[in-house]
Design a protein around this motif. Structure first.
Motif, PDB file in Angstrom:
ATOM      1  N   VAL A  27      52.031  36.327  29.995  1.00 55.57           N
ATOM      2  CA  VAL A  27      50.872  35.976  30.365  1.00 55.57           C
ATOM      3  C   VAL A  27      50.396  37.224  31.282  1.00 55.57           C
ATOM      4  O   VAL A  27      50.950  37.391  32.537  1.00 55.57           O
ATOM      5  CB  VAL A  27      50.780  34.698  31.092  1.00 55.57           C
ATOM      6  CG1 VAL A  27      49.160  34.374  31.398  1.00 55.57           C
ATOM      7  CG2 VAL A  27      51.394  33.666  30.085  1.00 55.57           C
ATOM      8  N   LEU A  28      48.870  37.547  31.355  1.00 56.35           N
ATOM      9  CA  LEU A  28      48.394  38.561  31.913  1.00 56.35           C
ATOM     10  C   LEU A  28      47.256  38.358  32.624  1.00 56.35           C
ATOM     11  O   LEU A  28      46.231  37.634  32.117  1.00 56.35           O
ATOM     12  CB  LEU A  28      48.273  39.970  30.949  1.00 56.35           C
ATOM     13  CG  LEU A  28      49.043  40.314  29.977  1.00 56.35           C
ATOM     14  CD1 LEU A  28      48.661  41.552  29.540  1.00 56.35           C
ATOM     15  CD2 LEU A  28      50.483  40.445  30.723  1.00 56.35           C
ATOM     16  N   PHE A  29      47.174  38.250  33.994  1.00 53.61           N
ATOM     17  CA  PHE A  29      45.730  37.825  34.717  1.00 53.61           C
ATOM     18  C   PHE A  29      45.354  39.133  35.231  1.00 53.61           C
ATOM     19  O   PHE A  29      45.604  40.004  35.957  1.00 53.61           O
ATOM     20  CB  PHE A  29      46.226  36.816  36.020  1.00 53.61           C
ATOM     21  CG  PHE A  29      46.784  35.672  35.503  1.00 53.61           C
ATOM     22  CD1 PHE A  29      45.947  34.475  35.179  1.00 53.61           C
ATOM     23  CD2 PHE A  29      48.296  35.519  35.292  1.00 53.61           C
ATOM     24  CE1 PHE A  29      46.417  33.336  34.795  1.00 53.61           C
ATOM     25  CE2 PHE A  29      48.829  33.981  34.860  1.00 53.61           C
ATOM     26  CZ  PHE A  29      47.860  33.068  34.626  1.00 53.61           C
ATOM     27  N   ILE A  30      43.932  39.401  34.955  1.00 53.24           N
ATOM     28  CA  ILE A  30      43.191  40.613  35.318  1.00 53.24           C
ATOM     29  C   ILE A  30      41.968  40.405  35.899  1.00 53.24           C
ATOM     30  O   ILE A  30      41.059  39.744  35.460  1.00 53.24           O
ATOM     31  CB  ILE A  30      43.113  41.510  33.944  1.00 53.24           C
ATOM     32  CG1 ILE A  30      44.401  41.754  33.173  1.00 53.24           C
ATOM     33  CG2 ILE A  30      42.552  42.644  34.204  1.00 53.24           C
ATOM     34  CD1 ILE A  30      44.221  42.144  31.590  1.00 53.24           C
ATOM     35  N   ASP A  31      42.110  40.888  37.188  1.00 47.73           N
ATOM     36  CA  ASP A  31      41.112  40.959  38.132  1.00 47.73           C
ATOM     37  C   ASP A  31      40.061  39.653  38.333  1.00 47.73           C
ATOM     38  O   ASP A  31      38.917  39.541  38.329  1.00 47.73           O
ATOM     39  CB  ASP A  31      39.982  41.822  37.419  1.00 47.73           C
ATOM     40  CG  ASP A  31      40.538  43.208  37.127  1.00 47.73           C
ATOM     41  OD1 ASP A  31      41.517  43.478  37.816  1.00 47.73           O
ATOM     42  OD2 ASP A  31      39.943  44.002  36.496  1.00 47.73           O
ATOM     43  N   HIS A  32      41.139  38.421  38.556  1.00 48.39           N
ATOM     44  CA  HIS A  32      40.388  37.300  39.158  1.00 48.39           C
ATOM     45  C   HIS A  32      40.175  37.436  40.631  1.00 48.39           C
ATOM     46  O   HIS A  32      41.139  37.134  41.437  1.00 48.39           O
ATOM     47  CB  HIS A  32      41.355  36.077  38.772  1.00 48.39           C
ATOM     48  CG  HIS A  32      41.523  35.814  37.197  1.00 48.39           C
ATOM     49  ND1 HIS A  32      42.315  36.143  36.603  1.00 48.39           N
ATOM     50  CD2 HIS A  32      40.844  34.770  36.523  1.00 48.39           C
ATOM     51  CE1 HIS A  32      42.165  35.603  35.471  1.00 48.39           C
ATOM     52  NE2 HIS A  32      41.133  34.867  35.250  1.00 48.39           N
TER      53      HIS A  32
END
Length: 226
Positions: free
Chosen positions: A29-34
């Protein structure tokens, strides 16, 4: 005899789930720029709902010990820190900060993804039309399967978000929601080792469904199915 064969066939099928399904063992799972500055510009939907979905997705990954990559863009000079409730789910985990809008053009980010050893990538981020669509297209081109968590992502306008989702789908990405990912990981309420944690996540982030579980557990008992 025919009926027995049919039952056997059905048993064989249900014991071998589709390889298209997400499992805790086949994806990252990738979280980008929250980040604050990115949320300020998000206008495709309710920002509180996006935050709720993002944290729900994070807790889904945490519950099932799914490899997770956290990334920010220009955290110190422009966009601010990673969303605090998201960072709190993964205390002490390294956050890959970048200057590139396309995370896939950042070597440390790509190395972090490759280190997971997974070929299915579940991606969420801000904004959908830039920081989600660009790495999604790049990852697809390199042979990864990409699942875009649309409700944990947001764009500057409804059109920007929807057009970006359409573009990714046309390229081969699969749109999903955070709750769909959580329940796809669980998939069987008889999996008691994660049952409690999953229902806790649903109660906290699942809206009316979560309230339904609160009611069911209060009236029926803690072992009420989800």
């Amino acid at each position: 005899m025919a009926n027995t064969a049919t039952l056997t066939d059905i048993s064989a099928v249900t014991a071998s789930p589709s390889p298209d399904l997400l499992t805790p063992d086949n994806c990252a799972v990738l979280f980008i720029d929250h980040q604050p500055q990115m949320f300020f510009g998000t206008g495709s939907g309710d920002r509180t709902a996006i935050i709720n979905a993002t944290v729900g997705l994070a807790k889904a990954a945490k519950t099932f010990d799914v490899p997770t990559v956290l990334s920010t863009v220009a955290a110190e000079s422009f966009s601010g820190p990673l969303l605090p409730p998201l960072a709190a789910v993964f205390p002490g985990q390294e956050i890959v900060d970048r200057t590139s809008m396309n995370a896939w053009e950042d070597v440390p980010f790509v190395e972090a993804v490759k280190a997971t050893g997974r070929k299915k990538l579940v991606i969420a981020g801000l904004w959908t039309e830039v920081c989600v669509v660009l790495p999604t297209l790049s990852a697809l081109a390199q042979g990864y399967e990409v699942y875009v968590v649309t409700d944990a992502s947001g764009g500057v306008s409804p059109q920007a978000h929807e057009h970006a989702v359409q573009r990714m789908v046309q390229a081969g990405a699969v749109p999903v929601t955070w709750l769909q990912v959580l329940l796809e990981f669980q998939r069987d309420w008889a999996r008691t080792e994660t049952y409690g944690a999953v229902t806790d996540v649903v109660k906290e982030h699942g809206g009316a469904y979560g309230l339904g579980l609160v009611y069911a557990h209060a009236v029926i008992g803690e072992h009420a199915a989800g």
